[in-house]
Design an enzyme around this catalytic site. Structure first.
Site, PDB file in Angstrom:
ATOM      1  N   HIS A   1      27.708  56.448  49.995  1.00  0.00           N
ATOM      2  CA  HIS A   1      27.646  55.343  49.034  1.00  0.00           C
ATOM      3  C   HIS A   1      26.463  54.423  49.317  1.00  0.00           C
ATOM      4  O   HIS A   1      25.692  54.091  48.411  1.00  0.00           O
ATOM      5  CB  HIS A   1      28.953  54.540  49.096  1.00  0.00           C
ATOM      6  CG  HIS A   1      30.134  55.297  48.574  1.00  0.00           C
ATOM      7  ND1 HIS A   1      31.410  54.768  48.553  1.00  0.00           N
ATOM      8  CD2 HIS A   1      30.238  56.542  48.041  1.00  0.00           C
ATOM      9  CE1 HIS A   1      32.239  55.656  48.036  1.00  0.00           C
ATOM     10  NE2 HIS A   1      31.555  56.745  47.732  1.00  0.00           N
TER      11      HIS A   1
ATOM     12  N   SER B   1      29.433  60.471  43.996  1.00  0.00           N
ATOM     13  CA  SER B   1      29.499  59.058  44.360  1.00  0.00           C
ATOM     14  C   SER B   1      28.154  58.500  44.807  1.00  0.00           C
ATOM     15  O   SER B   1      27.798  57.368  44.461  1.00  0.00           O
ATOM     16  CB  SER B   1      30.545  58.844  45.456  1.00  0.00           C
ATOM     17  OG  SER B   1      31.817  59.264  45.028  1.00  0.00           O
TER      18      SER B   1
END
Length: 518
Positions: free
Chosen positions: A349, A298
């Site tokens: 993220h 991610s």
């Protein structure tokens, strides 16, 4: 001005705006008598409509203005310039013979204020210089359009064809240049990454389970205690692991589209640098702000978002005409979910997003001017940010939450009746600061199951020091005392357990058994 001269002026004006000033031809009608141009040289961006019309009456003029208004909104939407002003230039033989001004004022080229305005300007042979000179100043043109005197034009039709071809050629060249910005490379490494993470997922499933914390740690998930012990390579290995099929599927889908787009734009070598730099900064941010075990690509995938945002900074108009709003909406949804859903590692993220943006600034876009100071500044900022995350992660006080994974592993081993392994991990959890009552309770159970009652009793008492109302610890302590033959102490412990949970049938049965033995 005869019709040929009128058409010549139309194409002279288009040629100057498109070929000499670098504006973008958006649309040319099939009859080649109407053109929409985007002035994207600098903000505020505006739209210019140039139309070739014979206007005999004021009614025709007003109808042309209404037609421009109707089409302007569609063009604004197509160009993602919903607030842009539109300048409507009408090239006509003559002015209408009757009154044609709007709202009582002739629409001369005065600077328009506000947003989403439409201003119509009529250009005739007699007014072209008068009209274009102030427009050249208002639009910051390099020079005023050069209208060739009629007496110097031997073959107007040939000149018109030449101007028309040059405008079309310049428009096609610009379109091709913009297209090539998205097709610099091929997504070779993207497919290699997809193959790698799918292959790793299959290997993890074969060896254990991708949802099993023990297997994930064994294969290199980000686990802060082991990183503190020197296993820095987990910053990278975690990028190839995924927790469950849904996690793998969603990240693979995102990597296919985002990674493929970034590799096409930046090329393979730049993409490799961007991907792993973003993955590293994402892992470092997770290390600094998230104590839980984590895995997944991610952070690197959000780095692809960062790379696309950097492309948007360098080519803002092209970005918003193509993928810009979609990228921003999807990015916004994912970041929002990261703040709302506790299980999502939003630190990774955001770290990956920022790392991908600055990594893109370091390598820059292909065929862009080489600006060493900017790239050096981006490199220094990236190094400073990454270093700060690592320093903070390695030096911040440990609250023990990162060691809860050891407690979970210990519990799993306990359930599998592997008491020695369970004891090892539970001890690591306790030593790391995860000193919950459950950890000490399970440690006591591992000794009790191996009939080491003295050690078991000590750990049950430690659990009770943390929570005197912990009824299961009183019950197990009663069992330990009973096994050691101390029935009075056993009775006291089970009585305390019953005070806390008087309806517990298991506690009642033990109390009866102790009473019978006494």
């Amino acid at each position: 001005m005869n019709p040929i001269t009128q058409e010549l002026r139309f194409w002279e004006l288009l040629y100057h705006l498109v070929n000499k000033e670098g504006m973008r031809l958006v649309h040319l009608s099939k009859n080649r008598d109407e053109a929409w141009i985007e002035d994207d040289r600098k903000e505020p961006y505006q739209i210019i409509r140039v139309v070739l019309r014979d206007l005999d009456w004021g009614r025709e003029f007003r109808e042309e203005v209404e037609k421009a208004k109707q089409r302007a909104d569609d063009v604004r939407k197509k160009l993602s310039l919903r607030q842009a002003n539109v300048v409507n230039l009408i090239v006509s033989l003559y002015e209408p013979v009757d009154s044609w001004a709007l709202d009582g004022d002739r629409p001369l080229p005065l600077t328009a204020g506000g947003k989403k305005q439409l201003r119509t300007i009529l250009i005739t042979e007699g007014s072209k210089e008068e009209v274009m000179f102030p427009l050249a100043t208002e639009w910051s043109l390099r020079e005023t359009p050069d209208f060739i005197p009629l007496q110097q034009v031997e073959d107007p039709e040939t000149l018109i064809r030449s101007l028309r071809n040059q405008v079309r050629k310049e428009s096609d060249r610009r379109t091709e240049d913009e297209r090539n910005l998205f097709l610099y490379g091929r997504p070779v490494f993207t497919f290699l990454l997809l193959f790698s993470i799918v292959g790793m997922y299959m290997l993890v499933e074969q060896e254990g389970s991708s949802t099993d914390i023990r297997t994930l740690i064994d294969f290199g998930a980000k686990f802060n205690p082991l990183i503190h012990d020197g296993e820095w390579w987990r910053f990278f290995s975690a990028m190839f692991l995924h927790i469950g099929f849904l996690h793998l599927f969603m990240n693979s889908l995102a990597l296919f589209y985002l990674g493929g787009a970034v590799e096409r734009i930046y090329g393979t070598l730049r993409f490799i640098f961007i991907y792993f730099m973003a993955g590293l900064t994402g892992s470092a941010a997770s290390f600094a702000f998230n104590e839980q075990v984590s895995a997944g690509a991610s952070g690197a995938i959000f780095g692809c978002f960062g790379a696309l945002l950097y492309f948007g900074v360098k080519h803002r108009r092209l970005f918003f005409r193509t993928m810009g709003m979609s990228v921003l909406v999807i990015l916004g949804i994912n970041l929002t979910l990261g703040f709302l859903v506790p299980m999502i590692d939003n630190g990774a993220h955001i770290g990956g997003l920022v790392g991908g943006f600055f990594a893109s600034a370091i390598v820059n876009l292909p065929q862009s001017p080489f600006r060493a100071p900017r790239r050096a500044a981006a490199l220094l900022l990236t190094a400073a940010g990454l270093g700060s995350l690592l320093v903070y992660g390695y030096t911040k006080p440990q609250d023990g939450s990162g060691y809860l994974a050891y407690a979970q592993i210990g519990q799993e081993y306990y359930q599998e009746e592997e008491y020695t392994e369970a004891r090892r991990y539970l001890t690591l959890a306790a030593e790391g600061g995860a000193e919950s009552k459950e950890v000490w309770f399970l440690l006591g159970n591992t000794y009790a199951m191996e009939e080491q009652y003295d050690e078991a009793g000590q750990y049950f008492e430690t659990a009770l020091d943390l929570d005197e109302e912990f009824a299961p610890a009183h019950y197990n302590l009663a069992l330990v005392f009973m096994e050691k033959g101390d029935l009075d102490a056993a009775e006291m412990s089970v009585t305390r357990a019953l005070e806390i949970e008087p309806d517990n049938s298991q506690f009642q049965e033990l109390a009866q058994e102790i009473e019978r033995r006494k």
